[in-house]
Design a protein around this motif. Structure first.
Motif, PDB file in Angstrom:
ATOM      1  N   LYS A   1       8.050  56.436   4.980  1.00  0.00           N
ATOM      2  CA  LYS A   1       6.879  55.794   5.563  1.00  0.00           C
ATOM      3  C   LYS A   1       7.255  55.179   6.908  1.00  0.00           C
ATOM      4  CE  LYS A   1       4.673  54.995   1.106  1.00  0.00           C
ATOM      5  NZ  LYS A   1       3.975  54.027   0.219  1.00  0.00           N
ATOM      6  N   THR A   2       6.256  54.791   7.659  1.00  0.00           N
ATOM      7  CA  THR A   2       6.477  54.424   9.056  1.00  0.00           C
ATOM      8  C   THR A   2       6.118  52.975   9.342  1.00  0.00           C
ATOM      9  OG1 THR A   2       6.026  56.685   9.786  1.00  0.00           O
ATOM     10  CG2 THR A   2       5.867  54.970  11.449  1.00  0.00           C
ATOM     11  N   VAL A   3       6.956  52.338  10.164  1.00  0.00           N
ATOM     12  CA  VAL A   3       6.590  51.087  10.823  1.00  0.00           C
ATOM     13  C   VAL A   3       6.758  51.302  12.320  1.00  0.00           C
ATOM     14  CG1 VAL A   3       7.227  49.584   8.908  1.00  0.00           C
ATOM     15  CG2 VAL A   3       8.916  50.133  10.652  1.00  0.00           C
ATOM     16  N   VAL A   4       5.968  50.588  13.090  1.00  0.00           N
ATOM     17  CA  VAL A   4       6.026  50.712  14.544  1.00  0.00           C
ATOM     18  C   VAL A   4       6.455  49.374  15.119  1.00  0.00           C
ATOM     19  CG1 VAL A   4       4.784  51.305  16.644  1.00  0.00           C
ATOM     20  CG2 VAL A   4       4.202  52.446  14.488  1.00  0.00           C
TER      21      VAL A   4
ATOM     22  N   VAL B   1       7.676  51.241  22.529  1.00  0.00           N
ATOM     23  CA  VAL B   1       7.166  51.379  21.165  1.00  0.00           C
ATOM     24  C   VAL B   1       8.073  52.341  20.401  1.00  0.00           C
ATOM     25  CG1 VAL B   1       5.239  52.167  19.743  1.00  0.00           C
ATOM     26  CG2 VAL B   1       4.803  50.889  21.846  1.00  0.00           C
TER      27      VAL B   1
ATOM     28  N   VAL C   1       3.862  46.175  15.078  1.00  0.00           N
ATOM     29  CA  VAL C   1       2.461  46.333  15.504  1.00  0.00           C
ATOM     30  C   VAL C   1       1.682  47.281  14.606  1.00  0.00           C
ATOM     31  CG1 VAL C   1       2.950  45.788  17.911  1.00  0.00           C
ATOM     32  CG2 VAL C   1       3.151  48.159  17.126  1.00  0.00           C
ATOM     33  N   GLU C   2       2.401  48.001  13.725  1.00  0.00           N
ATOM     34  CA  GLU C   2       1.716  48.885  12.791  1.00  0.00           C
ATOM     35  C   GLU C   2       2.648  49.158  11.611  1.00  0.00           C
ATOM     36  OE1 GLU C   2      -0.529  53.263  12.685  1.00  0.00           O
ATOM     37  OE2 GLU C   2       0.156  52.399  14.594  1.00  0.00           O
ATOM     38  N   SER C   3       2.083  49.186  10.420  1.00  0.00           N
ATOM     39  CA  SER C   3       2.905  49.411   9.228  1.00  0.00           C
ATOM     40  C   SER C   3       2.161  50.268   8.215  1.00  0.00           C
ATOM     41  CB  SER C   3       3.283  48.071   8.572  1.00  0.00           C
ATOM     42  OG  SER C   3       3.927  48.291   7.324  1.00  0.00           O
ATOM     43  N   TRP C   4       2.906  51.232   7.630  1.00  0.00           N
ATOM     44  CA  TRP C   4       2.378  52.063   6.555  1.00  0.00           C
ATOM     45  C   TRP C   4       3.092  51.751   5.230  1.00  0.00           C
ATOM     46  CZ3 TRP C   4      -1.457  55.943   7.138  1.00  0.00           C
ATOM     47  CH2 TRP C   4      -1.949  56.075   8.446  1.00  0.00           C
TER      48      TRP C   4
ATOM     49  N   GLU D   1       7.407  47.129  18.490  1.00  0.00           N
ATOM     50  CA  GLU D   1       7.227  47.015  19.950  1.00  0.00           C
ATOM     51  C   GLU D   1       8.110  45.892  20.473  1.00  0.00           C
ATOM     52  OE1 GLU D   1       3.687  46.531  23.290  1.00  0.00           O
ATOM     53  OE2 GLU D   1       3.432  45.618  21.311  1.00  0.00           O
TER      54      GLU D   1
ATOM     55  N   GLN E   1       4.689  39.821  12.785  1.00  0.00           N
ATOM     56  CA  GLN E   1       4.069  41.080  12.374  1.00  0.00           C
ATOM     57  C   GLN E   1       2.595  41.114  12.747  1.00  0.00           C
ATOM     58  OE1 GLN E   1       3.622  40.927   7.916  1.00  0.00           O
ATOM     59  NE2 GLN E   1       5.320  39.492   8.134  1.00  0.00           N
TER      60      GLN E   1
ATOM     61  N   HIS F   1       8.886  54.223  16.727  1.00  0.00           N
ATOM     62  CA  HIS F   1       8.456  54.626  15.383  1.00  0.00           C
ATOM     63  C   HIS F   1       9.690  54.743  14.499  1.00  0.00           C
ATOM     64  CE1 HIS F   1       4.193  55.896  16.262  1.00  0.00           C
ATOM     65  NE2 HIS F   1       4.686  55.696  17.478  1.00  0.00           N
TER      66      HIS F   1
END
Length: 403
Positions: A274-277, A262, A309-312, A279, A395, A264
């Motif tokens: 800002k962050t996206v994750v 994973v 797997v995650e997005s801001w 994997e 996504q 970041h």
């Protein structure tokens, strides 16, 4: 007469089959060693009678054998620990200059004969391996016929004895907990791959440089932290330093062990980070070697496929070029940072680049194999070019199969 002789022969033959259990050993009489910890001692003179017969100048160490008590182990579905609250293991501590002698002398402190066929973990304190003693310390566990080649080896920066004494959740015995904890490495980018003693013996025999996972204690009761790794120089098997969590992320990209990792990634949007994750679910690392004008050069290409797997983020397209480029740059930075650290701080080739030279230019390998990872060796001056290529499969909401 003939009939009598025939009866005697039948009886003699029958006796052969009656001796099948002559060497049986009741389980209640066996002490199954699940974990071993080797720690330094501060004052060799305090060893007393435990070191009779040894030269006092020979390195001494404290040995902890964690031995299971089978009748106290919980049944399936029970909670950790025995039903009456008694610990399902006992730690036998002694000081010696020999693992074999310590195992035999344990009979003077324990009613059960030690058996190593189920040994799960071997913990060695960093103060011992910084002296270049690793090869000697593990020699017994490599040679003995009882030993498992899949025993996990760890280096600790705290007392190994204290680690084996710490209570743990979910498992009855600390050694079993550590074994299962270490098997989570494929899912944690900051963890190194487990080091089995069979693999370690191969590293030692072939004079390879390598890393061994670190285990330490966390701040909370029952916490173990399996993070970082010790770096060893091939040849003298001396520990030269530690890798941290960040270092291991780059290391896993370099050696192709980042599957399920994973990552970041920070991306600027609307003037803010800002962050996206990301994997990974597939990845491979390709290495190409060439030597031109006396300069060793390695080209490392890291290919990764995975999912967001995650997005801001709020406006940027997750499968767009900016997101893809940011992920690639993060991978390249992590990989370049660990390469720089091994060349400038350690001068140790933990990626086994020397093996690519062996297969590509054997005569040159013969010249450099013994000095490659020396402090003034060739590895610190090689050129290593790293590139990363990322494909975002989907996504988690819409899959992209067009690749």
């Amino acid at each position: 007469m003939v009939r009598a002789q025939r009866r005697k022969l039948i009886l003699l033959v029958g006796l052969v089959f009656l001796t099948g259990c002559w060497d049986q050993l009741e389980i209640e009489d066996v002490g199954f060693v699940m974990g071993v910890a080797l720690d330094p001692i501060n004052d060799q003179q305090q060893a007393g009678e435990n070191v009779n017969g040894f030269d006092i100048n020979q390195p001494l160490f404290r040995i902890t054998h964690q031995t299971a008590i089978p009748e106290r182990l919980t049944q399936v579905g029970g909670s950790a620990g025995s039903s009456n609250g008694e610990a399902p293991f006992v730690n036998i501590v002694s000081t010696n200059a020999s693992n074999m002698d310590a195992a035999r002398r344990a009979a003077a402190k324990n009613s059960r004969f030690l058996n190593f066929e189920h040994l799960k973990v071997l913990i060695i304190h960093e103060d011992l391996v910084r002296q270049g003693l690793l090869g000697h310390l593990v020699d017994f566990y490599i040679r003995d016929h009882q030993m498992r080649r899949k025993t996990f080896v760890f280096i600790s920066d705290v007392e190994g004895k204290a680690i084996l004494e710490k209570t743990v959740p979910l498992e009855d015995i600390p050694a079993l907990f550590m074994e299962k904890l270490s098997e989570n490495d494929p899912n944690v980018l900051q963890m190194p791959k487990v080091k089995e003693i069979g693999e370690l013996s191969q590293n030692i025999i072939e004079h390879q440089s390598y890393i061994v996972p670190r285990i330490t204690m966390g701040p909370n009761e029952g916490d173990y932290v399996m993070t970082g790794a010790a770096v060893f120089r091939g040849g003298d098997d001396r520990m030269v330093g530690w890798l941290g969590e960040y270092d291991l992320q780059g290391y896993n990209w370099m050696v192709g062990e980042a599957k399920n990792g994973v990552l970041h990634v920070g991306i600027e949007e609307q003037g803010r980070q800002k962050t996206v994750v990301f994997e990974t679910d597939q990845m491979i690392t390709n290495v190409h070697y060439e030597r031109e004008n006396g300069q060793d050069r390695f080209k490392v290409n890291i290919e990764a496929k995975g999912t967001i797997v995650e997005s801001w983020l709020e406006e940027l397209e997750l499968e767009g070029a900016k997101v893809k480029k940011a992920i690639e740059e993060k991978i390249e930075k992590q990989a370049n940072d660990i390469v720089r650290k091994t060349q400038e701080e350690f001068q140790v080739d933990i990626f086994d680049f020397i093996n690519f030279i062996k297969h590509s230019d054997y005569p040159y390998w013969e010249k450099v194999k013994d000095t490659w990872s020396d402090e003034d060796g060739q590895y610190k001056d090689v050129q290593i070019d790293i590139s990363a290529s990322v494909k975002i499969r989907h996504q988690m909401l819409q899959e992209n199969v067009d690749y």
